[in-house]
Write a protein that holds these residues in place. Structure first.
Motif, short mmCIF file in Angstrom:
data_model
loop_
_atom_site.label_atom_id
_atom_site.label_comp_id
_atom_site.label_asym_id
_atom_site.label_seq_id
_atom_site.Cartn_x
_atom_site.Cartn_y
_atom_site.Cartn_z
N TYR A 1 0.77 -12.84 5.21
CA TYR A 1 1.58 -11.61 5.24
C TYR A 1 0.72 -10.40 4.91
N GLY A 2 -0.30 -10.61 4.10
CA GLY A 2 -1.25 -9.52 3.82
C GLY A 2 -2.00 -9.12 5.07
N CYS A 3 -2.33 -10.10 5.90
CA CYS A 3 -3.02 -9.80 7.17
C CYS A 3 -2.12 -8.96 8.08
N LEU A 4 -0.82 -9.22 8.04
CA LEU A 4 0.13 -8.41 8.82
C LEU A 4 0.11 -6.97 8.34
N PHE A 5 0.09 -6.77 7.03
CA PHE A 5 0.05 -5.42 6.47
C PHE A 5 -1.25 -4.71 6.85
N ILE A 6 -2.38 -5.42 6.72
CA ILE A 6 -3.67 -4.82 7.07
C ILE A 6 -3.72 -4.47 8.55
N PHE A 7 -3.16 -5.35 9.37
CA PHE A 7 -3.15 -5.09 10.80
C PHE A 7 -2.36 -3.83 11.14
N MET A 8 -1.24 -3.62 10.46
CA MET A 8 -0.45 -2.42 10.67
C MET A 8 -1.23 -1.17 10.25
N VAL A 9 -2.00 -1.28 9.17
CA VAL A 9 -2.84 -0.15 8.73
C VAL A 9 -3.91 0.17 9.77
N ILE A 10 -4.54 -0.88 10.32
CA ILE A 10 -5.57 -0.68 11.35
C ILE A 10 -4.97 -0.03 12.60
N LEU A 11 -3.79 -0.49 13.00
CA LEU A 11 -3.12 0.12 14.15
C LEU A 11 -2.82 1.60 13.89
#
Length: 500
Positions: free
Chosen positions: A412-422
Protein backbone atom coordinates in the motif's frame (compact mmCIF):
# COMPACT_ATOMS: atom_id res chain seq x y z
CA UNK A 1 20.57 15.34 -41.50
CA UNK A 2 18.47 13.56 -38.86
CA UNK A 3 20.39 12.63 -35.77
CA UNK A 4 19.91 9.06 -34.63
CA UNK A 5 19.93 8.22 -30.94
CA UNK A 6 20.82 4.80 -29.62
CA UNK A 7 18.13 3.13 -27.53
CA UNK A 8 18.77 0.16 -25.31
CA UNK A 9 16.57 -2.75 -26.42
CA UNK A 10 13.57 -3.24 -24.14
CA UNK A 11 14.43 -6.87 -23.42
CA UNK A 12 17.83 -5.84 -22.05
CA UNK A 13 16.25 -3.31 -19.66
CA UNK A 14 13.76 -5.98 -18.66
CA UNK A 15 16.62 -8.41 -18.04
CA UNK A 16 18.45 -5.93 -15.80
CA UNK A 17 15.36 -5.16 -13.72
CA UNK A 18 14.57 -8.88 -13.58
CA UNK A 19 18.03 -9.62 -12.22
CA UNK A 20 17.64 -6.98 -9.49
CA UNK A 21 14.20 -8.21 -8.43
CA UNK A 22 15.26 -11.86 -8.40
CA UNK A 23 18.39 -11.06 -6.39
CA UNK A 24 16.29 -9.18 -3.82
CA UNK A 25 13.61 -11.89 -3.56
CA UNK A 26 14.92 -15.35 -4.46
CA UNK A 27 18.26 -14.23 -3.06
CA UNK A 28 16.68 -14.00 0.38
CA UNK A 29 16.03 -17.73 0.34
CA UNK A 30 19.66 -18.40 -0.52
CA UNK A 31 20.83 -15.98 2.19
CA UNK A 32 18.60 -17.70 4.75
CA UNK A 33 19.91 -21.14 3.78
CA UNK A 34 16.67 -22.22 2.14
CA UNK A 35 15.59 -23.43 -1.28
CA UNK A 36 12.37 -22.89 -3.21
CA UNK A 37 11.58 -26.61 -2.89
CA UNK A 38 8.33 -26.91 -1.01
CA UNK A 39 8.27 -29.28 1.97
CA UNK A 40 5.02 -30.82 0.67
CA UNK A 41 4.65 -31.38 -3.10
CA UNK A 42 8.10 -30.02 -3.90
CA UNK A 43 10.10 -32.73 -2.16
CA UNK A 44 7.46 -35.42 -2.60
CA UNK A 45 6.72 -34.90 -6.32
CA UNK A 46 8.50 -32.14 -8.24
CA UNK A 47 12.10 -32.73 -7.19
CA UNK A 48 12.03 -36.57 -7.34
CA UNK A 49 10.47 -36.62 -10.80
CA UNK A 50 13.02 -34.08 -12.08
CA UNK A 51 15.83 -36.19 -10.63
CA UNK A 52 14.44 -39.32 -12.27
CA UNK A 53 14.01 -37.41 -15.54
CA UNK A 54 17.67 -36.41 -15.30
CA UNK A 55 18.60 -40.09 -15.15
CA UNK A 56 16.45 -40.87 -18.19
CA UNK A 57 18.04 -38.05 -20.20
CA UNK A 58 21.52 -39.28 -19.29
CA UNK A 59 20.64 -42.94 -19.75
CA UNK A 60 21.70 -43.89 -16.22
CA UNK A 61 18.42 -45.43 -15.03
CA UNK A 62 18.34 -48.17 -17.70
CA UNK A 63 14.88 -47.32 -18.95
CA UNK A 64 13.30 -44.90 -21.39
CA UNK A 65 10.20 -42.75 -21.30
CA UNK A 66 8.42 -45.25 -23.53
CA UNK A 67 8.55 -48.17 -21.12
CA UNK A 68 6.97 -49.63 -18.02
CA UNK A 69 8.63 -48.96 -14.69
CA UNK A 70 8.32 -50.94 -11.48
CA UNK A 71 9.89 -48.01 -9.62
CA UNK A 72 6.68 -45.96 -9.89
CA UNK A 73 4.34 -47.09 -7.12
CA UNK A 74 3.36 -50.70 -7.83
CA UNK A 75 4.32 -50.22 -11.45
CA UNK A 76 3.25 -47.61 -14.00
CA UNK A 77 3.74 -46.37 -17.52
CA UNK A 78 6.66 -43.95 -17.65
CA UNK A 79 5.25 -41.63 -20.31
CA UNK A 80 1.88 -40.95 -18.71
CA UNK A 81 3.49 -40.62 -15.28
CA UNK A 82 6.05 -38.09 -16.45
CA UNK A 83 3.86 -36.25 -18.97
CA UNK A 84 2.08 -34.08 -16.40
CA UNK A 85 5.27 -32.49 -15.03
CA UNK A 86 8.34 -32.78 -17.25
CA UNK A 87 7.83 -34.31 -20.70
CA UNK A 88 6.09 -31.27 -22.16
CA UNK A 89 8.12 -28.75 -20.16
CA UNK A 90 10.77 -27.38 -22.56
CA UNK A 91 12.74 -25.99 -19.62
CA UNK A 92 12.93 -29.33 -17.80
CA UNK A 93 15.29 -30.69 -20.46
CA UNK A 94 17.88 -28.10 -19.42
CA UNK A 95 18.44 -30.10 -16.23
CA UNK A 96 20.61 -32.41 -18.36
CA UNK A 97 23.24 -29.62 -18.49
CA UNK A 98 23.86 -29.82 -14.74
CA UNK A 99 26.24 -32.23 -12.98
CA UNK A 100 24.54 -35.14 -11.21
CA UNK A 101 25.28 -33.66 -7.77
CA UNK A 102 23.80 -30.24 -8.71
CA UNK A 103 20.22 -31.25 -9.53
CA UNK A 104 18.96 -29.36 -6.49
CA UNK A 105 20.64 -26.19 -7.76
CA UNK A 106 19.29 -26.90 -11.24
CA UNK A 107 15.75 -27.18 -9.85
CA UNK A 108 16.05 -23.69 -8.36
CA UNK A 109 17.72 -22.08 -11.38
CA UNK A 110 15.18 -23.57 -13.79
CA UNK A 111 12.41 -21.94 -11.75
CA UNK A 112 14.07 -18.57 -12.31
CA UNK A 113 14.58 -19.32 -16.02
CA UNK A 114 10.87 -20.12 -16.40
CA UNK A 115 9.97 -16.89 -14.62
CA UNK A 116 12.32 -14.92 -16.90
CA UNK A 117 10.73 -16.50 -19.97
CA UNK A 118 7.29 -15.40 -18.75
CA UNK A 119 8.27 -11.75 -19.22
CA UNK A 120 9.93 -12.40 -22.58
CA UNK A 121 6.76 -14.02 -23.91
CA UNK A 122 4.76 -10.93 -22.91
CA UNK A 123 7.32 -8.69 -24.64
CA UNK A 124 6.75 -10.73 -27.81
CA UNK A 125 3.00 -10.15 -27.53
CA UNK A 126 3.50 -6.46 -26.74
CA UNK A 127 5.54 -6.07 -29.92
CA UNK A 128 2.80 -7.79 -31.92
CA UNK A 129 0.20 -5.45 -30.39
CA UNK A 130 2.46 -2.45 -31.14
CA UNK A 131 2.84 -1.05 -27.66
CA UNK A 132 5.50 1.57 -27.10
CA UNK A 133 8.76 0.81 -25.32
CA UNK A 134 7.69 2.01 -21.88
CA UNK A 135 4.31 0.29 -22.04
CA UNK A 136 5.89 -2.98 -23.16
CA UNK A 137 8.50 -2.89 -20.39
CA UNK A 138 6.20 -2.04 -17.50
CA UNK A 139 3.52 -4.42 -18.78
CA UNK A 140 6.12 -7.22 -18.88
CA UNK A 141 7.23 -6.50 -15.31
CA UNK A 142 3.64 -6.48 -14.04
CA UNK A 143 2.95 -9.72 -15.90
CA UNK A 144 6.12 -11.40 -14.59
CA UNK A 145 6.11 -10.34 -10.95
CA UNK A 146 2.83 -10.80 -9.15
CA UNK A 147 1.41 -12.82 -6.31
CA UNK A 148 0.60 -15.82 -8.47
CA UNK A 149 4.01 -16.18 -10.12
CA UNK A 150 5.83 -15.73 -6.81
CA UNK A 151 3.52 -18.19 -5.08
CA UNK A 152 3.90 -20.99 -7.63
CA UNK A 153 7.65 -20.38 -7.91
CA UNK A 154 8.14 -21.96 -4.51
CA UNK A 155 5.16 -24.29 -4.46
CA UNK A 156 4.50 -25.53 -8.02
CA UNK A 157 7.22 -24.17 -10.39
CA UNK A 158 5.80 -26.00 -13.41
CA UNK A 159 2.73 -23.75 -13.12
CA UNK A 160 4.92 -20.96 -14.56
CA UNK A 161 4.49 -22.67 -17.93
CA UNK A 162 0.89 -21.42 -18.12
CA UNK A 163 1.74 -17.68 -17.96
CA UNK A 164 4.65 -18.40 -20.33
CA UNK A 165 2.48 -19.97 -23.03
CA UNK A 166 -0.54 -17.68 -22.66
CA UNK A 167 0.93 -14.58 -24.38
CA UNK A 168 2.27 -16.80 -27.17
CA UNK A 169 -1.21 -18.18 -27.83
CA UNK A 170 -2.59 -14.64 -27.85
CA UNK A 171 0.16 -13.62 -30.26
CA UNK A 172 -0.85 -16.42 -32.62
CA UNK A 173 -4.51 -15.39 -32.44
CA UNK A 174 -3.62 -11.80 -33.32
CA UNK A 175 -1.53 -12.94 -36.28
CA UNK A 176 -4.51 -14.78 -37.74
CA UNK A 177 -6.74 -11.72 -37.40
CA UNK A 178 -4.10 -9.62 -39.14
CA UNK A 179 -3.80 -11.96 -42.13
CA UNK A 180 -0.50 -13.57 -41.17
CA UNK A 181 0.50 -17.23 -40.94
CA UNK A 182 -1.56 -19.53 -38.72
CA UNK A 183 1.46 -21.79 -38.14
CA UNK A 184 2.51 -19.71 -35.14
CA UNK A 185 -0.70 -20.55 -33.33
CA UNK A 186 -0.53 -24.16 -34.51
CA UNK A 187 2.96 -24.60 -33.04
CA UNK A 188 2.16 -22.94 -29.72
CA UNK A 189 -1.12 -24.85 -29.38
CA UNK A 190 0.62 -28.18 -30.04
CA UNK A 191 3.23 -27.32 -27.39
CA UNK A 192 0.49 -26.59 -24.85
CA UNK A 193 -1.27 -29.89 -25.65
CA UNK A 194 2.01 -31.74 -25.12
CA UNK A 195 2.88 -29.71 -22.05
CA UNK A 196 -0.10 -30.34 -19.81
CA UNK A 197 -3.76 -31.23 -20.34
CA UNK A 198 -4.89 -29.02 -17.47
CA UNK A 199 -3.04 -26.05 -18.94
CA UNK A 200 -4.47 -26.85 -22.36
CA UNK A 201 -8.00 -26.64 -20.95
CA UNK A 202 -7.36 -23.47 -18.96
CA UNK A 203 -5.30 -21.64 -21.58
CA UNK A 204 -7.74 -22.69 -24.28
CA UNK A 205 -10.54 -20.91 -22.43
CA UNK A 206 -8.28 -17.91 -21.84
CA UNK A 207 -7.28 -17.75 -25.50
CA UNK A 208 -10.97 -17.98 -26.46
CA UNK A 209 -11.75 -14.92 -24.33
CA UNK A 210 -8.77 -13.06 -25.80
CA UNK A 211 -9.87 -14.01 -29.34
CA UNK A 212 -13.37 -12.61 -28.73
CA UNK A 213 -12.07 -9.43 -27.09
CA UNK A 214 -9.41 -8.88 -29.74
CA UNK A 215 -11.91 -9.40 -32.56
CA UNK A 216 -14.23 -6.76 -31.09
CA UNK A 217 -11.32 -4.38 -30.59
CA UNK A 218 -9.90 -4.76 -34.11
CA UNK A 219 -13.38 -4.59 -35.65
CA UNK A 220 -14.13 -1.30 -33.89
CA UNK A 221 -10.78 0.14 -34.95
CA UNK A 222 -11.15 -1.00 -38.56
CA UNK A 223 -7.90 -3.01 -38.37
CA UNK A 224 -9.34 -6.47 -38.96
CA UNK A 225 -7.75 -8.09 -42.04
CA UNK A 226 -9.49 -11.48 -42.02
CA UNK A 227 -13.25 -11.72 -41.62
CA UNK A 228 -14.75 -13.69 -38.75
CA UNK A 229 -15.75 -16.75 -40.88
CA UNK A 230 -12.25 -16.96 -42.42
CA UNK A 231 -10.59 -16.51 -39.04
CA UNK A 232 -12.84 -19.20 -37.57
CA UNK A 233 -11.74 -21.54 -40.35
CA UNK A 234 -8.09 -20.89 -39.58
CA UNK A 235 -8.72 -21.53 -35.89
CA UNK A 236 -10.34 -24.87 -36.72
CA UNK A 237 -7.41 -25.91 -38.93
CA UNK A 238 -4.99 -24.78 -36.22
CA UNK A 239 -6.62 -26.94 -33.55
CA UNK A 240 -6.83 -29.96 -35.87
CA UNK A 241 -3.15 -29.74 -36.83
CA UNK A 242 -2.08 -29.12 -33.25
CA UNK A 243 -4.02 -32.19 -32.08
CA UNK A 244 -2.37 -34.28 -34.80
CA UNK A 245 1.12 -33.08 -33.86
CA UNK A 246 0.58 -33.64 -30.12
CA UNK A 247 -1.39 -36.90 -30.43
CA UNK A 248 1.55 -39.20 -29.63
CA UNK A 249 1.78 -37.64 -26.16
CA UNK A 250 -1.73 -36.30 -25.78
CA UNK A 251 -3.75 -39.49 -26.35
CA UNK A 252 -1.95 -41.74 -23.83
CA UNK A 253 -2.06 -38.94 -21.27
CA UNK A 254 -5.76 -38.33 -21.89
CA UNK A 255 -6.58 -42.02 -21.55
CA UNK A 256 -4.59 -42.21 -18.31
CA UNK A 257 -6.35 -39.15 -16.95
CA UNK A 258 -9.81 -40.50 -17.77
CA UNK A 259 -9.01 -43.75 -15.94
CA UNK A 260 -7.53 -41.96 -12.94
CA UNK A 261 -9.24 -42.31 -9.56
CA UNK A 262 -9.20 -38.51 -9.24
CA UNK A 263 -11.32 -38.01 -12.35
CA UNK A 264 -14.97 -37.46 -11.46
CA UNK A 265 -14.34 -38.17 -7.78
CA UNK A 266 -15.27 -34.68 -6.55
CA UNK A 267 -18.64 -32.97 -6.30
CA UNK A 268 -18.94 -30.04 -8.70
CA UNK A 269 -17.88 -26.87 -6.87
CA UNK A 270 -17.97 -28.92 -3.64
CA UNK A 271 -21.71 -28.31 -3.70
CA UNK A 272 -21.22 -24.60 -2.96
CA UNK A 273 -23.59 -21.95 -4.28
CA UNK A 274 -21.61 -19.14 -2.64
CA UNK A 275 -18.25 -18.95 -0.88
CA UNK A 276 -18.00 -18.49 2.91
CA UNK A 277 -18.22 -14.85 4.02
CA UNK A 278 -14.53 -14.73 4.99
CA UNK A 279 -13.60 -15.33 1.33
CA UNK A 280 -15.45 -12.23 0.15
CA UNK A 281 -14.08 -10.13 3.00
CA UNK A 282 -10.54 -11.11 2.01
CA UNK A 283 -10.90 -10.24 -1.69
CA UNK A 284 -10.15 -6.45 -1.51
CA UNK A 285 -6.84 -7.07 0.27
CA UNK A 286 -6.05 -10.00 -2.05
CA UNK A 287 -5.85 -7.55 -4.96
CA UNK A 288 -2.44 -6.41 -3.67
CA UNK A 289 -1.46 -9.15 -1.22
CA UNK A 290 -1.43 -12.94 -1.31
CA UNK A 291 0.45 -13.92 1.84
CA UNK A 292 -1.49 -14.97 4.90
CA UNK A 293 -4.57 -17.14 4.77
CA UNK A 294 -5.45 -18.03 1.18
CA UNK A 295 -9.01 -19.00 0.37
CA UNK A 296 -9.78 -21.15 -2.69
CA UNK A 297 -6.58 -20.06 -4.44
CA UNK A 298 -7.57 -16.36 -4.45
CA UNK A 299 -4.03 -15.49 -5.54
CA UNK A 300 -3.83 -12.11 -7.33
CA UNK A 301 -1.29 -9.81 -5.67
CA UNK A 302 -0.81 -7.37 -8.52
CA UNK A 303 1.12 -4.11 -8.32
CA UNK A 304 0.01 -0.56 -7.54
CA UNK A 305 0.40 0.43 -11.18
CA UNK A 306 -2.15 -2.23 -12.16
CA UNK A 307 -4.75 -0.71 -9.85
CA UNK A 308 -4.23 2.80 -11.22
CA UNK A 309 -4.27 1.48 -14.80
CA UNK A 310 -7.52 -0.36 -14.05
CA UNK A 311 -9.16 2.85 -12.81
CA UNK A 312 -7.85 4.76 -15.83
CA UNK A 313 -9.12 2.07 -18.20
CA UNK A 314 -12.64 2.33 -16.73
CA UNK A 315 -12.40 6.10 -17.06
CA UNK A 316 -12.06 5.49 -20.81
CA UNK A 317 -14.60 2.69 -20.90
CA UNK A 318 -15.67 2.90 -24.55
CA UNK A 319 -12.15 3.30 -25.86
CA UNK A 320 -11.06 0.06 -24.16
CA UNK A 321 -14.45 -1.63 -24.22
CA UNK A 322 -13.27 -5.22 -24.69
CA UNK A 323 -10.64 -4.94 -21.95
CA UNK A 324 -13.09 -3.39 -19.49
CA UNK A 325 -15.77 -6.00 -20.16
CA UNK A 326 -13.10 -8.62 -19.46
CA UNK A 327 -12.40 -7.03 -16.08
CA UNK A 328 -16.11 -7.05 -15.25
CA UNK A 329 -16.32 -10.74 -16.13
CA UNK A 330 -13.30 -11.42 -13.89
CA UNK A 331 -14.99 -9.68 -10.95
CA UNK A 332 -18.15 -11.72 -11.49
CA UNK A 333 -16.10 -14.89 -11.85
CA UNK A 334 -14.32 -14.61 -8.50
CA UNK A 335 -17.67 -14.26 -6.74
CA UNK A 336 -19.18 -17.56 -7.88
CA UNK A 337 -17.83 -21.03 -6.90
CA UNK A 338 -19.43 -22.62 -9.96
CA UNK A 339 -17.26 -20.50 -12.26
CA UNK A 340 -14.07 -21.52 -10.44
CA UNK A 341 -15.15 -25.16 -10.67
CA UNK A 342 -15.86 -24.81 -14.40
CA UNK A 343 -12.43 -23.30 -14.97
CA UNK A 344 -10.91 -26.06 -12.84
CA UNK A 345 -12.03 -28.79 -15.26
CA UNK A 346 -15.49 -29.18 -13.73
CA UNK A 347 -14.22 -30.11 -10.28
CA UNK A 348 -13.51 -28.18 -7.07
CA UNK A 349 -13.91 -24.37 -6.79
CA UNK A 350 -10.18 -23.60 -7.01
CA UNK A 351 -9.43 -20.16 -8.47
CA UNK A 352 -6.25 -21.23 -10.22
CA UNK A 353 -7.70 -19.59 -13.32
CA UNK A 354 -6.62 -16.29 -11.75
CA UNK A 355 -3.22 -16.92 -13.35
CA UNK A 356 -4.89 -15.58 -16.51
CA UNK A 357 -5.84 -12.29 -14.80
CA UNK A 358 -2.29 -10.96 -14.94
CA UNK A 359 -2.73 -10.64 -18.73
CA UNK A 360 -5.54 -8.02 -18.74
CA UNK A 361 -3.76 -6.20 -15.91
CA UNK A 362 -0.54 -6.10 -17.93
CA UNK A 363 -2.39 -4.93 -21.05
CA UNK A 364 -4.10 -2.18 -19.03
CA UNK A 365 -0.70 -1.10 -17.68
CA UNK A 366 0.77 -1.04 -21.18
CA UNK A 367 -2.10 1.12 -22.49
CA UNK A 368 -1.94 3.43 -19.47
CA UNK A 369 1.83 3.87 -19.73
CA UNK A 370 1.65 4.67 -23.43
CA UNK A 371 -0.90 7.44 -22.69
CA UNK A 372 0.35 8.61 -19.29
CA UNK A 373 1.20 12.05 -20.67
CA UNK A 374 -2.51 12.56 -21.45
CA UNK A 375 -3.64 12.41 -17.81
CA UNK A 376 -6.08 15.07 -16.66
CA UNK A 377 -7.15 16.48 -13.32
CA UNK A 378 -10.32 14.34 -13.49
CA UNK A 379 -8.15 11.22 -13.81
CA UNK A 380 -6.36 12.09 -10.57
CA UNK A 381 -9.70 12.74 -8.92
CA UNK A 382 -10.88 9.24 -9.76
CA UNK A 383 -7.53 7.73 -8.72
CA UNK A 384 -8.02 9.23 -5.26
CA UNK A 385 -11.69 8.19 -5.04
CA UNK A 386 -10.86 4.61 -6.11
CA UNK A 387 -7.96 4.39 -3.65
CA UNK A 388 -10.11 5.58 -0.77
CA UNK A 389 -12.83 3.12 -1.81
CA UNK A 390 -10.32 0.24 -1.87
CA UNK A 391 -8.93 1.16 1.56
CA UNK A 392 -12.45 1.32 3.01
CA UNK A 393 -13.19 -2.17 1.67
CA UNK A 394 -9.90 -3.47 3.10
CA UNK A 395 -10.75 -1.83 6.44
CA UNK A 396 -14.20 -3.43 6.57
CA UNK A 397 -12.99 -6.81 5.27
CA UNK A 398 -10.26 -6.90 7.91
CA UNK A 399 -12.72 -6.51 10.75
CA UNK A 400 -12.80 -2.70 10.85
CA UNK A 401 -9.09 -2.41 11.46
CA UNK A 402 -5.92 -1.74 9.48
CA UNK A 403 -3.89 -4.26 11.49
CA UNK A 404 -2.38 -6.08 8.53
CA UNK A 405 0.81 -8.03 7.93
CA UNK A 406 3.92 -5.84 7.70
CA UNK A 407 4.48 -6.79 4.07
CA UNK A 408 0.96 -5.59 3.20
CA UNK A 409 1.84 -2.09 4.38
CA UNK A 410 4.75 -2.10 1.92
CA UNK A 411 2.43 -2.73 -1.02
CA UNK A 412 0.00 0.00 0.00
CA UNK A 413 3.00 2.27 0.54
CA UNK A 414 4.03 1.60 -3.05
CA UNK A 415 0.57 2.76 -4.15
CA UNK A 416 1.04 6.02 -2.23
CA UNK A 417 4.53 6.56 -3.67
CA UNK A 418 3.25 5.85 -7.15
CA UNK A 419 0.55 8.49 -6.76
CA UNK A 420 3.22 10.99 -5.64
CA UNK A 421 5.36 10.18 -8.70
CA UNK A 422 2.35 10.62 -11.00
CA UNK A 423 1.62 13.99 -9.38
CA UNK A 424 5.24 15.03 -9.90
CA UNK A 425 5.09 14.06 -13.55
CA UNK A 426 1.78 15.86 -14.00
CA UNK A 427 3.19 19.09 -12.57
CA UNK A 428 6.59 18.86 -14.29
CA UNK A 429 6.96 16.56 -17.28
CA UNK A 430 5.90 13.01 -18.01
CA UNK A 431 8.14 12.70 -21.05
CA UNK A 432 11.43 13.35 -19.32
CA UNK A 433 13.97 10.76 -18.18
CA UNK A 434 13.55 11.51 -14.42
CA UNK A 435 9.84 10.65 -14.48
CA UNK A 436 10.33 7.48 -16.51
CA UNK A 437 13.17 6.38 -14.24
CA UNK A 438 11.08 6.93 -11.10
CA UNK A 439 8.17 5.05 -12.69
CA UNK A 440 10.40 2.09 -13.49
CA UNK A 441 11.94 2.20 -10.02
CA UNK A 442 8.62 2.10 -8.18
CA UNK A 443 7.39 -0.81 -10.34
CA UNK A 444 10.60 -2.68 -9.51
CA UNK A 445 10.30 -1.79 -5.82
CA UNK A 446 6.68 -2.97 -5.80
CA UNK A 447 7.74 -6.27 -7.37
CA UNK A 448 10.38 -6.69 -4.66
CA UNK A 449 7.85 -5.93 -1.93
CA UNK A 450 5.51 -8.61 -3.31
CA UNK A 451 8.36 -11.10 -3.51
CA UNK A 452 9.79 -10.41 -0.06
CA UNK A 453 6.34 -10.98 1.44
CA UNK A 454 6.83 -14.61 0.34
CA UNK A 455 10.58 -15.17 0.70
CA UNK A 456 11.64 -13.12 3.72
CA UNK A 457 11.44 -14.70 7.17
CA UNK A 458 10.89 -11.19 8.51
CA UNK A 459 7.54 -10.97 6.70
CA UNK A 460 6.57 -14.63 6.32
CA UNK A 461 7.33 -16.72 9.40
CA UNK A 462 6.17 -19.92 7.70
CA UNK A 463 8.80 -19.80 4.95
CA UNK A 464 11.48 -21.42 7.13
CA UNK A 465 9.15 -24.37 7.67
CA UNK A 466 7.60 -24.60 4.20
CA UNK A 467 10.85 -24.43 2.20
CA UNK A 468 13.45 -27.11 2.83
CA UNK A 469 17.05 -26.09 3.69
CA UNK A 470 19.83 -26.04 1.11
CA UNK A 471 21.29 -29.51 0.57
CA UNK A 472 18.35 -31.32 2.15
CA UNK A 473 16.81 -32.40 -1.16
CA UNK A 474 20.08 -33.95 -2.34
CA UNK A 475 20.54 -35.72 0.99
CA UNK A 476 16.91 -36.86 1.01
CA UNK A 477 17.17 -38.38 -2.46
CA UNK A 478 20.43 -40.10 -1.60
CA UNK A 479 19.08 -41.68 1.58
CA UNK A 480 15.52 -42.21 0.41
CA UNK A 481 15.52 -45.94 1.26
CA UNK A 482 17.50 -45.41 4.46
CA UNK A 483 20.31 -47.60 3.15
CA UNK A 484 18.06 -50.53 2.22
CA UNK A 485 18.90 -50.16 -1.47
CA UNK A 486 22.63 -50.39 -0.78
CA UNK A 487 22.10 -53.44 1.43
CA UNK A 488 20.02 -55.09 -1.28
CA UNK A 489 22.62 -54.34 -3.95
CA UNK A 490 25.40 -55.70 -1.74
CA UNK A 491 23.53 -58.94 -1.09
CA UNK A 492 22.64 -59.36 -4.76
CA UNK A 493 26.32 -59.14 -5.68
CA UNK A 494 27.21 -61.59 -2.91
CA UNK A 495 24.49 -64.00 -4.05
CA UNK A 496 25.73 -63.74 -7.62
CA UNK A 497 29.30 -64.61 -6.67
CA UNK A 498 28.24 -67.59 -4.53
CA UNK A 499 26.29 -69.17 -7.39
CA UNK A 500 28.91 -68.88 -10.07
Amino acid sequence: MEKRTFKIPVWIIYSLVFAVVVAATFGLLRFEGLTNIWRVDGIAQHYPILKEFYGILHGTVHQSLFSWSWNLGLGADQMTSFAYYVVGDPFAYLIALFPADKIELGYQLLTIVRLYAVGLSFLALARQLRFKRAGSLLGALIYTFNGFTFYVSFHHPFFLLAPFFFPLLCLGVDKIYKGKSFLWLTGFTAMVFICNLYFAYLLGLGALVFAAARYVDLKRRGELVRSFPRSLGYFAVTIALALAVAAVILLPTLLAMLSSSRTGSSTFANGLKLYPLVYYLNLPNALFNTTGTMYYWDVIGTGALSFVALVWSFRHFKQYLALNVTFILIVLGVLVPAFAAFMNVMSTPSNRWLLLVSMPFALAVAHFTDHVSELTTKDFKWFIIATIGLLVMVFVGNGFTFLLRQSHYLNYGCLFIFMVILSYGYMRSMNGLPFKTMLLAIVGLNAISIGTSFYSTNFNVSVSYNEIPTGSATSWAKNFFDGADKFLKKNMIKHSIEHR
